[in-house]
Design an enzyme around this catalytic site. Structure first.
Site, PDB file in Angstrom:
ATOM      1  N   ARG A  21      54.150 -43.926  40.434  1.00  0.00           N
ATOM      2  CA  ARG A  21      53.010 -43.047  40.100  1.00  0.00           C
ATOM      3  C   ARG A  21      51.821 -43.821  39.547  1.00  0.00           C
ATOM      4  O   ARG A  21      51.962 -44.936  39.058  1.00  0.00           O
ATOM      5  CB  ARG A  21      53.463 -42.039  39.036  1.00  0.00           C
ATOM      6  N   TYR A  47      60.464 -41.797  31.487  1.00  0.00           N
ATOM      7  CA  TYR A  47      59.743 -41.450  32.722  1.00  0.00           C
ATOM      8  C   TYR A  47      58.780 -40.280  32.475  1.00  0.00           C
ATOM      9  O   TYR A  47      59.146 -39.270  31.851  1.00  0.00           O
ATOM     10  CB  TYR A  47      60.713 -41.092  33.869  1.00  0.00           C
ATOM     11  N   HIS A  89      52.320 -24.075  38.860  1.00  0.00           N
ATOM     12  CA  HIS A  89      52.360 -25.444  39.403  1.00  0.00           C
ATOM     13  C   HIS A  89      51.399 -25.502  40.595  1.00  0.00           C
ATOM     14  O   HIS A  89      51.825 -25.550  41.752  1.00  0.00           O
ATOM     15  CB  HIS A  89      53.807 -25.749  39.838  1.00  0.00           C
ATOM     16  N   LYS A 135      54.704 -30.996  32.269  1.00  0.00           N
ATOM     17  CA  LYS A 135      55.606 -29.957  32.760  1.00  0.00           C
ATOM     18  C   LYS A 135      56.258 -29.179  31.617  1.00  0.00           C
ATOM     19  O   LYS A 135      56.438 -27.967  31.698  1.00  0.00           O
ATOM     20  CB  LYS A 135      56.670 -30.569  33.684  1.00  0.00           C
ATOM     21  N   ASP A 161      47.626 -30.349  39.730  1.00  0.00           N
ATOM     22  CA  ASP A 161      49.048 -30.092  39.471  1.00  0.00           C
ATOM     23  C   ASP A 161      49.329 -28.776  38.749  1.00  0.00           C
ATOM     24  O   ASP A 161      50.327 -28.134  39.031  1.00  0.00           O
ATOM     25  CB  ASP A 161      49.641 -31.258  38.664  1.00  0.00           C
ATOM     26  N   CYS A 186      54.734 -32.652  47.518  1.00  0.00           N
ATOM     27  CA  CYS A 186      54.503 -31.924  48.770  1.00  0.00           C
ATOM     28  C   CYS A 186      53.022 -31.760  49.065  1.00  0.00           C
ATOM     29  O   CYS A 186      52.629 -30.910  49.869  1.00  0.00           O
ATOM     30  CB  CYS A 186      55.203 -30.573  48.736  1.00  0.00           C
ATOM     31  N   SER A 244      56.950 -30.430  44.040  1.00  0.00           N
ATOM     32  CA  SER A 244      56.646 -31.815  43.709  1.00  0.00           C
ATOM     33  C   SER A 244      56.646 -32.685  44.960  1.00  0.00           C
ATOM     34  O   SER A 244      57.536 -32.557  45.807  1.00  0.00           O
ATOM     35  CB  SER A 244      57.686 -32.346  42.724  1.00  0.00           C
ATOM     36  N   ARG A 256      62.092 -36.912  37.202  1.00  0.00           N
ATOM     37  CA  ARG A 256      62.551 -35.820  36.348  1.00  0.00           C
ATOM     38  C   ARG A 256      64.046 -35.607  36.569  1.00  0.00           C
ATOM     39  O   ARG A 256      64.569 -35.821  37.650  1.00  0.00           O
ATOM     40  CB  ARG A 256      61.809 -34.527  36.669  1.00  0.00           C
TER      41      ARG A 256
HETATM   42  P1  GTP Z   1      53.560 -34.011  42.413  1.00  0.00           P
HETATM   43  O1  GTP Z   1      52.617 -34.908  41.685  1.00  0.00           O
HETATM   44  O2  GTP Z   1      54.965 -34.525  42.404  1.00  0.00           O
HETATM   45  O3  GTP Z   1      53.497 -32.600  41.953  1.00  0.00           O
HETATM   46  O4  GTP Z   1      53.182 -34.111  43.989  1.00  0.00           O
HETATM   47  P2  GTP Z   1      51.995 -33.484  44.864  1.00  0.00           P
HETATM   48  O5  GTP Z   1      52.331 -32.101  45.273  1.00  0.00           O
HETATM   49  O6  GTP Z   1      50.692 -33.691  44.181  1.00  0.00           O
HETATM   50  O7  GTP Z   1      52.066 -34.383  46.203  1.00  0.00           O
HETATM   51  P3  GTP Z   1      51.084 -35.515  46.741  1.00  0.00           P
HETATM   52  O8  GTP Z   1      49.748 -34.970  47.120  1.00  0.00           O
HETATM   53  O9  GTP Z   1      51.115 -36.661  45.819  1.00  0.00           O
HETATM   54  O10 GTP Z   1      51.822 -35.912  48.106  1.00  0.00           O
HETATM   55  C1  GTP Z   1      53.146 -36.368  48.124  1.00  0.00           C
HETATM   56  C2  GTP Z   1      53.470 -37.009  49.429  1.00  0.00           C
HETATM   57  O11 GTP Z   1      53.198 -36.119  50.510  1.00  0.00           O
HETATM   58  C3  GTP Z   1      52.674 -38.282  49.686  1.00  0.00           C
HETATM   59  O12 GTP Z   1      53.522 -39.272  50.199  1.00  0.00           O
HETATM   60  C4  GTP Z   1      51.674 -37.871  50.727  1.00  0.00           C
HETATM   61  O13 GTP Z   1      51.317 -38.926  51.542  1.00  0.00           O
HETATM   62  C5  GTP Z   1      52.379 -36.748  51.483  1.00  0.00           C
HETATM   63  N1  GTP Z   1      51.405 -35.752  52.006  1.00  0.00           N
HETATM   64  C6  GTP Z   1      50.458 -35.114  51.296  1.00  0.00           C
HETATM   65  N2  GTP Z   1      49.711 -34.298  52.088  1.00  0.00           N
HETATM   66  C7  GTP Z   1      50.222 -34.425  53.327  1.00  0.00           C
HETATM   67  C8  GTP Z   1      49.890 -33.831  54.597  1.00  0.00           C
HETATM   68  O14 GTP Z   1      48.966 -33.027  54.732  1.00  0.00           O
HETATM   69  N3  GTP Z   1      50.660 -34.191  55.654  1.00  0.00           N
HETATM   70  C9  GTP Z   1      51.693 -35.088  55.530  1.00  0.00           C
HETATM   71  N4  GTP Z   1      52.396 -35.382  56.614  1.00  0.00           N
HETATM   72  N5  GTP Z   1      52.029 -35.669  54.359  1.00  0.00           N
HETATM   73  C10 GTP Z   1      51.310 -35.345  53.282  1.00  0.00           C
HETATM   74  C1  SPV Z   2      56.129 -33.300  39.635  1.00  0.00           C
HETATM   75  O1  SPV Z   2      57.267 -33.782  39.746  1.00  0.00           O
HETATM   76  O2  SPV Z   2      55.841 -32.155  40.063  1.00  0.00           O
HETATM   77  C2  SPV Z   2      55.044 -34.079  39.022  1.00  0.00           C
HETATM   78  C3  SPV Z   2      55.382 -35.333  38.364  1.00  0.00           C
HETATM   79  O3  SPV Z   2      53.902 -33.649  38.998  1.00  0.00           O
HETATM   80  S1  SPV Z   2      56.162 -35.059  36.839  1.00  0.00           S
HETATM   81  O4  SPV Z   2      55.168 -35.216  35.800  1.00  0.00           O
HETATM   82  O5  SPV Z   2      57.192 -36.075  36.758  1.00  0.00           O
HETATM   83  O6  SPV Z   2      56.710 -33.737  36.781  1.00  0.00           O
HETATM   84 MN    MN Z   3      53.757 -31.693  40.049  1.00  0.00          MN
END
Ligand code: GTP
Ligand code: SPV
Ligand code: MN
Length: 589
Positions: free
Chosen positions: A370, A197, A226, A206, A277, A250, A248, A69
């Protein structure tokens, strides 16, 4: 496809602007999707992967300059600048339309216009909302078919109503200098140009479900957030639901699909995913807050997804999935990313499509690579996934990446204090947005890049909502990302986060006590079950550390909150300044 004059008139206007060679309506049928997939493979837009190992799966690469983004080029164009607020880029709508129309003029020449009617939420539910996206990208069509509910049935549900969100996307030249992701909340309109993207071009996600929807939600008295939504099923079969807002990359997808540690599995606990999400939250007739997931798929971060961290996500991506910017394993025509396993393929192409040597030290997959996967393919998808009313929420969790300051978990004293905690959130930036990674920035409620109006009004809306929910969820904060002096994460995270969820649910049911601290209620270290975590280095002493509150760090943090509040300006609700004062007084007591 439709006789809706609002749709047809707008379509005519857009056709005259972008001048496509032809127009194709997306009807939602498998036959049409198959044809589009074949066409995308023929042109090289997508690569069909090993259909035995990964049935229905494809690989796509975006342009190298177009991998996340672009917050700096994302605009909220309201007639008054103050209505967009200090945290959004703003431009006068007239000026922006003029600039964009010039960019779009003739941009579809030699291309096809795909018309995608889609519903955010179950088609026809009174809580759902309809959008129409026009795009010149088959990749966008195929992603939207996974991420939203698409097709003729949506147009039938819309009938002759003019109430739909208009979205115009043009890949144009993927020119960074002229890339714009623009929202006109007063016109229910989104315009995206020069990107391919996901977050910039899957306009239901979003752009609509957060930026436009948050604006609508304030007017209509609900919340667009979110947030993931998950259910924890107890051995007696009762399921309690939790929403969590993390910025994002996290950990939302990971938490939403977590597999409980053995100690809980043995007792019969299960976790169900409703969404990973976005949550749309409304007050139900029972006076509780109900959450529904407007999406139909997951657009998840690939790196770090593996059989240990998130087996449910991994299994979800074993069929019907589009992978973007991951490694192409030429040995067996499959995919790979950092953290999938310890054996990177040696005969492979990196995310840019170049020959890749894992020994080079260069990453093979883009950190923001992704997968776009079908929600119903998730082994732990909730039976409430298609519920038209959503699920009742017991707890709201805020959280982010904080190497220090924030402890593993704490609970707010009440709703307004919880809104303060959300408003004061900060997190280290990630690869999900272009720009520096690892810089701590304020990201209130994980909505900084997604709030479609003035952040002060947004906080005021949260405060107002609290008064309208007789049985409001309790509000918590978590941090899975505290690090030791060497920079290693202390808490094992992933499935073990269940241990923290259990404390949270016990608090909601008033089954466990808590310690009052300046930041909120906290568990006694022994109230978080750490049975079986010895090998992960988790001892009672480490728990004490994970739950410690360093007043000096918090005093420092408050300075950042004050600066942020000052930036938002005079629309900051007084209630949050009151909470800030109370917090400061507790810290100095
Ligand atoms: P968006 O799709 O961007 O909104 O991301 P999200 O909030 O869904 O994050 P996602 O669950 O995909 O995790 C993102 C990164 O954080 C990945 O590389 C995971 O491996 C890492 N991660 C997720 N949960 C944990 C956790 O409990 N501990 C640690 N150390 N890393 C984590
Ligand atoms: C984020 O960035 O929080 C996502 C991926 O979930 S995107 O659709 O690119 O916003
Ligand atoms: Mn997201």
């Amino acid at each position: 496809m439709t006789k809706n004059t609002a749709v047809l008139n707008w379509l005519e206007e857009m056709k005259n602007l972008v001048k496509p060679d032809k127009v194709v309506w997306i009807d939602g049928s498998k036959e049409q999707a198959d044809e589009l997939r074949a066409e995308a493979c023929a042109t090289g837009e997508m690569i069909a992967l090993n259909q035995e190992k990964l049935p229905g799966c494809y690989l796509h690469r975006t342009a190298v300059n177009d991998v996340a983004r672009v917050e700096g080029r994302t605009f909220i164009c309201t007639s008054k600048k103050e209505d967009a607020g200090a945290t959004n880029n703003w431009c006068d709508p007239k000026e922006m339309y003029a600039k964009l129309y010039k960019l779009y003029d003739g941009s579809y020449q030699g291309r096809t216009m795909y018309v995608i009617p889609y519903s955010m939420g179950v088609i026809g539910s009174k809580f759902s909302k309809i959008g129409i996206e026009l795009t010149d990208s088959i990749y966008v069509v195929l992603n939207m078919l996974i991420m939203t509910r698409v097709g003729t049935a949506v147009l039938e549900a819309l009938g002759d109503s003019p109430d739909f969100v208009k979205g115009l996307h043009a890949k144009k030249d993927i020119d960074e200098e002229n890339r714009y992701i623009v929202h006109f909340p007063e016109d229910n309109t989104i315009m995206s140009v020069n990107s391919g993207y996901g977050g910039n071009v899957l306009l239901g996600k979003k752009c609509f479900a957060l930026r436009i929807a948050s604006y609508l939600a304030r007017k209509e008295g609900w919340l667009a957030e979110h947030m993931l939504i998950l259910g924890v099923e107890a051995p007696n079969g009762e399921t309690r639901y939790i929403c969590a807002a993390f910025p994002s990359a996290c950990g939302k997808t990971n938490l939403a699909m977590l597999i409980p540690p053995e100690i809980y599995q043995k007792k019969g606990y299960k976790v169900w995913c409703v969404g990973d999400d976005i949550a749309w939250l409304r007050v139900g007739p029972d006076g509780r807050l109900w959450a529904m997931n407007p999406e139909n798929g997951f657009f998840g971060v690939a790196p770090g997804t593996n059989l240990k961290s998130n087996p449910n996500a991994l299994h979800t991506t074993e069929r019907d999935t589009i992978f973007t910017n991951v490694v192409h394993n030429l040995e067996d025509n499959t995919v790979w990313w950092e953290g999938l396993n310890k054996t990177p393929p040696t005969n492979a192409l990196n995310w840019k499509g170049e020959k890749w040597d894992p020994a080079s030290g260069e990453k093979g997959a883009h950190p923001n690579s992704r997968f776009t996967a079908v929600a119903k393919n998730c082994p732990c998808i909730s039976k409430e996934f298609d519920s038209t009313t959503g699920v009742p929420i017991d707890a709201i969790i805020f959280g982010g990446r904080r190497a220090k300051t924030a402890p593993l978990v704490y609970q707010s004293y009440d709703w307004n204090h919880g809104v303060y905690v959300g408003s004061a959130m900060a997190s280290e930036t990630t690869a999900a947005a272009s720009g520096a990674v690892g810089v701590v920035r304020r990201d209130p409620m994980a909505m900084l890049p997604f709030c479609g109006y003035n952040m002060g009004d947004y906080f005021a809306h949260w405060i107002e909502m609290g008064k309208k929910i007789p049985h409001a969820p309790k509000i918590f904060n978590v941090n899975w990302f505290r690090t030791d002096d060497e920079g290693n994460f202390i808490w094992p995270g992933f499935g073990d986060n269940m241990r923290v969820l259990m404390w949270i649910l016990d608090r909601c049911e008033e089954k466990v006590g808590a310690v009052q601290t300046p930041i909120g209620y906290m568990p006694k270290p022994e109230d978080i079950n750490i049975e079986g975590l010895e090998d992960e280095g988790i001892t009672p002493a480490v728990m004490k550390d994970l739950l410690s509150v360093d007043k000096d760090l918090w005093k420092e943090d408050i300075k950042g909150v004050k600066e942020f509040y000052a930036k938002i300006g005079d629309r900051m609700p007084k209630e949050l300044y009151d909470e800030l004062d109370k917090f400061e007084a507790r810290l100095h007591a």
